[in-house]
Write an enzyme that holds these catalytic residues in place. Sequence first.
Site, PDB file in Angstrom:
ATOM      1  NE  ARG A  76      52.598  14.799  16.367  1.00 16.64           N
ATOM      2  CZ  ARG A  76      51.834  14.197  15.478  1.00 16.64           C
ATOM      3  NH1 ARG A  76      52.111  12.973  15.098  1.00 16.64           N
ATOM      4  NH2 ARG A  76      50.781  14.799  14.984  1.00 16.64           N
TER       5      ARG A  76
ATOM      6  CG  ASN B 271      50.980  13.463  19.291  1.00 17.00           C
ATOM      7  OD1 ASN B 271      51.846  14.245  19.665  1.00 17.00           O
ATOM      8  ND2 ASN B 271      50.021  13.816  18.460  1.00 17.00           N
TER       9      ASN B 271
END
Length: 91
Positions: free
Chosen positions: A19, A37
């Site tokens: 990320r 996520n």
Amino acid sequence: MKVRATIVVRGMVQGVGFRYYAYRHAKALGLKGYVKNQWDGSVLSEVEGERGMVEEYIKALKVGSRLSSVRDVDIHWAEYSGEFDSFEVAF
């Protein structure tokens, strides 16, 4: 031309800095949206910006962070909405 893309990345992409890798690329390309996520182990990113920059972002996601292993990337293109003010790592 500005566009929107919903991108789902599958593989070993959680717990490996993916990320933040996506965040750095999105910020460098001037994109807006988020990355987060998902419960199934994938990573979802919604981005908006110039089509060429979004395509560059997708190329980076296909490569992935140093510790990740990208197996599959799904992309859904849509019209630009102007919904986002910045790019964030969402939780």
